[in-house]
Design a protein around this motif. Sequence first.
Motif: not given
Length: 126
Positions: A39-41, A126, A10-11, A45-49
């Motif tokens: 990181d792909y959520a 967030h 997921d990264r 959607k993405w969970s982290r950058e």
Amino acid sequence: VLKWYVIDGDRVVYECLNRADNPEPGAPPIDFPSYQIVDYAGDGKWSREEDIWIVGEMKDFARRYTDAERDFPQTLEDKLSRADWGPWVDWARPQPGHQARPSWYGKPDFVPFRSIRDIQFGIRSH
């Protein structure tokens, strides 16, 4: 400008060039490299950058852009035109007559940064 990427589960890790149109007509774009880890959520959607910038490269970019803009002043619309990005990003250009406005434009509580000292580096929540 995407230079390379690697996907592991997921990264996604990639290197890109952060590009600005050169205020000087006909001159090449002004850019600086950076690395991103996202990181792909799921569900699109993405969970982290995490952005990794080489500060010296970013400062040189800012200096080159400032020097060019001093000689060739830009409006906000000029800065958002993406005119120098090449045909592969036609999808990112506004349609003729469109008034490009970023989400922060006109908000009274937004203060644009004028130098690297104005940027709040570190972990953001967030």
